[in-house]
Design an enzyme around this catalytic site. Sequence first.
Site, short mmCIF file in Angstrom:
data_model
loop_
_atom_site.label_atom_id
_atom_site.label_comp_id
_atom_site.label_asym_id
_atom_site.label_seq_id
_atom_site.Cartn_x
_atom_site.Cartn_y
_atom_site.Cartn_z
N ARG A 80 0.83 -1.21 0.00
CA ARG A 80 0.00 0.00 0.00
C ARG A 80 0.87 1.26 0.00
NH1 ARG A 80 -5.26 -0.14 2.08
NH2 ARG A 80 -4.93 1.75 3.32
N ARG A 90 9.73 5.85 -3.13
CA ARG A 90 10.06 6.80 -4.21
C ARG A 90 11.51 7.23 -4.15
NH1 ARG A 90 5.48 10.04 -2.68
NH2 ARG A 90 3.67 9.09 -3.67
N ASP A 95 -10.20 0.78 0.66
CA ASP A 95 -10.24 2.22 0.94
C ASP A 95 -11.59 2.76 0.45
OD1 ASP A 95 -7.88 2.68 2.30
OD2 ASP A 95 -6.70 2.76 0.47
P1 FAD Z 1 -18.49 0.93 7.34
O1 FAD Z 1 -18.09 2.33 7.27
O2 FAD Z 1 -17.90 0.07 8.41
O3 FAD Z 1 -20.08 0.89 7.47
C1 FAD Z 1 -20.79 -0.26 7.83
C2 FAD Z 1 -21.98 0.18 8.66
O4 FAD Z 1 -22.82 -0.93 8.88
C3 FAD Z 1 -21.58 0.73 10.02
O5 FAD Z 1 -22.11 2.02 10.22
C4 FAD Z 1 -22.17 -0.28 11.00
O6 FAD Z 1 -22.63 0.31 12.21
C5 FAD Z 1 -23.34 -0.86 10.19
N1 FAD Z 1 -23.72 -2.20 10.61
C6 FAD Z 1 -22.93 -3.30 10.70
N2 FAD Z 1 -23.64 -4.34 11.15
C7 FAD Z 1 -24.90 -3.89 11.35
C8 FAD Z 1 -26.09 -4.50 11.85
N3 FAD Z 1 -26.11 -5.79 12.23
N4 FAD Z 1 -27.22 -3.76 11.94
C9 FAD Z 1 -27.20 -2.45 11.58
N5 FAD Z 1 -26.09 -1.83 11.12
C10 FAD Z 1 -24.97 -2.54 11.01
N6 FAD Z 1 -10.10 4.78 3.50
C11 FAD Z 1 -9.53 5.70 2.71
O7 FAD Z 1 -9.85 5.77 1.52
N7 FAD Z 1 -8.62 6.61 3.20
C12 FAD Z 1 -8.24 6.60 4.49
O8 FAD Z 1 -7.42 7.44 4.91
C13 FAD Z 1 -8.80 5.62 5.36
N8 FAD Z 1 -8.44 5.58 6.65
C14 FAD Z 1 -9.01 4.64 7.47
C15 FAD Z 1 -8.63 4.63 8.81
C16 FAD Z 1 -9.18 3.70 9.67
C17 FAD Z 1 -8.76 3.69 11.12
C18 FAD Z 1 -10.15 2.76 9.19
C19 FAD Z 1 -10.75 1.74 10.12
C20 FAD Z 1 -10.53 2.78 7.86
C21 FAD Z 1 -9.96 3.71 6.99
N9 FAD Z 1 -10.33 3.77 5.64
C22 FAD Z 1 -9.76 4.70 4.82
C23 FAD Z 1 -11.30 2.81 5.06
C24 FAD Z 1 -12.72 3.35 5.07
O9 FAD Z 1 -13.15 3.60 6.39
C25 FAD Z 1 -13.63 2.28 4.45
O10 FAD Z 1 -13.18 1.89 3.18
C26 FAD Z 1 -15.09 2.71 4.30
O11 FAD Z 1 -15.49 3.68 5.21
C27 FAD Z 1 -15.93 1.46 4.50
O12 FAD Z 1 -17.29 1.71 4.22
P2 FAD Z 1 -18.32 0.52 4.44
O13 FAD Z 1 -19.67 1.05 4.11
O14 FAD Z 1 -17.85 -0.69 3.77
O15 FAD Z 1 -18.22 0.15 6.00
N1 UDP Z 2 3.22 0.86 7.91
C1 UDP Z 2 4.43 0.83 8.58
N2 UDP Z 2 4.92 1.98 9.12
C2 UDP Z 2 4.26 3.16 9.00
C3 UDP Z 2 3.04 3.19 8.31
C4 UDP Z 2 2.54 2.02 7.77
O1 UDP Z 2 5.04 -0.22 8.72
O2 UDP Z 2 4.76 4.19 9.52
C5 UDP Z 2 2.72 -0.42 7.35
C6 UDP Z 2 1.82 -1.16 8.36
O3 UDP Z 2 2.01 -2.55 8.16
C7 UDP Z 2 0.44 -0.74 7.94
C8 UDP Z 2 0.59 -0.72 6.42
O4 UDP Z 2 1.91 -0.20 6.22
O5 UDP Z 2 -0.54 -1.66 8.38
C9 UDP Z 2 -0.42 0.10 5.67
O6 UDP Z 2 -0.35 1.43 6.14
P1 UDP Z 2 -1.55 2.45 5.91
O7 UDP Z 2 -1.08 3.80 6.34
O8 UDP Z 2 -2.03 2.29 4.51
O9 UDP Z 2 -2.63 1.88 6.93
P2 UDP Z 2 -4.11 2.34 7.33
O10 UDP Z 2 -4.18 3.83 7.19
O11 UDP Z 2 -5.03 1.59 6.42
O12 UDP Z 2 -4.22 1.89 8.75
#
Ligand code: FAD
Ligand code: UDP
Length: 366
Positions: A173, A177, A351
């Site tokens: 991911r 560079r 994502d």
């Molecule tokens: P979710 O957002 O999980 O939505 C699912 C929904 O279903 C939830 O609201 C949940 O409450 C509901 N649900 C589940 N089960 C039930 C049930 N039984 N009854 C009623 N409701 C229910 N993506 C990026 O592109 N850039 C980023 O920088 C990025 N950072 C992230 C950082 C973190 C810490 C995390 C965890 C994810 C990150 N993502 C990022 C990924 C991104 O959050 C997801 O790709 C996207 O939001 C997922 O959407 P979704 O609808 O699949 O799931």
């Molecule tokens: N990672 C790492 N060092 C860092 C940042 C990321 O080793 O400082 C690795 C780690 O395994 C992580 C993965 O790269 O789970 C993907 O990072 P990303 O920032 O994409 O994770 P997310 O935002 O989805 O948690």
Amino acid sequence: MGKAYDYLIVGSGLFGAVFAHEAKKKEKKCLVIDKRNHTGGNIYCENVKGINVHKYGAHIFHTNDKHIWDYVNSFVEFNRYTNSPLAVFEDEMYNLPFNMNTFYQLWKVRTPQEVKNKIREQIEASGIKNPQNLQEQAISLVGTDIYYKLIKGYTEKQWGRDAKDLPAFIIKRLPVRFTYDNNYFSDKYQGIPIGGYNKLTEGLLKGIEVKTDVDYFEDKAHWDSLAEKLVFTGKIDQYYNYQFGQLEYRSLKFEHQTLDTDNYQGNAVVNYTEREIPYTRIIEHKHFEFGSQPKTVITKEYPEEWNTEKEPYYPINDAKNTEMYKQYEQLAKADSHIVFGGRLAEYKYYDMHQVIGSALKKSKEI
Ligand code: FAD
Ligand code: UDP
């Protein structure tokens, strides 16, 4: 007599919201339910002291797909934020992703050729030819110095597993560079919605009936009786009563703090790559929108072992779980009247742009 709704959509995250929006455009009647007390799933923001706080971790939108970029911008304008995280290891700071700035900070070498020589020496010394896991993949990309300072500790606390037991794709991911470029993503389009992600969710769900604080499984028969078809975005293993076993996830604990300073760390994302520091990163939310508020809000992100009481944030796409997921996927294929979509129902480390892509594709079949 027909049922009250064409679609019951379980989950108001990006998948559910995009699907509902597309279904409404095709004049389908949808009911969206969510067990949380708000819509948006993991992109939800809470306004604290005028700052949009990403309640479930930093979310930076990025995509190479112009259609998806135009799609999200049709609901809310995005700013020009570029993610350039920093990493702290033993009180030294390094730029991410791994680029000429990082290599200079580590080795005081200035040219791409010197860096390539250094990395090649380390790869050759490691003897890895055909990387089979995250550790081998990482060393084959950037050598051992970066692996031990910036990857191993972060990865093992993030996933609660040895880097040798994790799939190689996770580390791919991150770009590597040989230019002085701290942009974390290589995609053409990137930004943060001006005014926060809730504007995107609200735009998508406009005119659609939504009920929050409702867990589908608490009265499945009732909810199923209301609609002709089901769109399910929760955990696929739960939908099938864990009949092949429980899929594993990684959970997180978010510790939010409001601080009496206008600028705590000078950057939105700072990673802590040592194993001994219990959190992986500190987010300072105001910097996503170039905020000038007098106070600031920071969030420490602590990885946690998942259990059924906790939120399943990351699927663990290792060999064991992938095998189990494939069995659930077979059941889902047979249930062709149900749409399974999103990070939990497709059990993929998606994502946001990929979730939108999946929802747009699956909604074409309406
Ligand atoms: P979710 O957002 O999980 O939505 C699912 C929904 O279903 C939830 O609201 C949940 O409450 C509901 N649900 C589940 N089960 C039930 C049930 N039984 N009854 C009623 N409701 C229910 N993506 C990026 O592109 N850039 C980023 O920088 C990025 N950072 C992230 C950082 C973190 C810490 C995390 C965890 C994810 C990150 N993502 C990022 C990924 C991104 O959050 C997801 O790709 C996207 O939001 C997922 O959407 P979704 O609808 O699949 O799931
Ligand atoms: N990672 C790492 N060092 C860092 C940042 C990321 O080793 O400082 C690795 C780690 O395994 C992580 C993965 O790269 O789970 C993907 O990072 P990303 O920032 O994409 O994770 P997310 O935002 O989805 O948690």
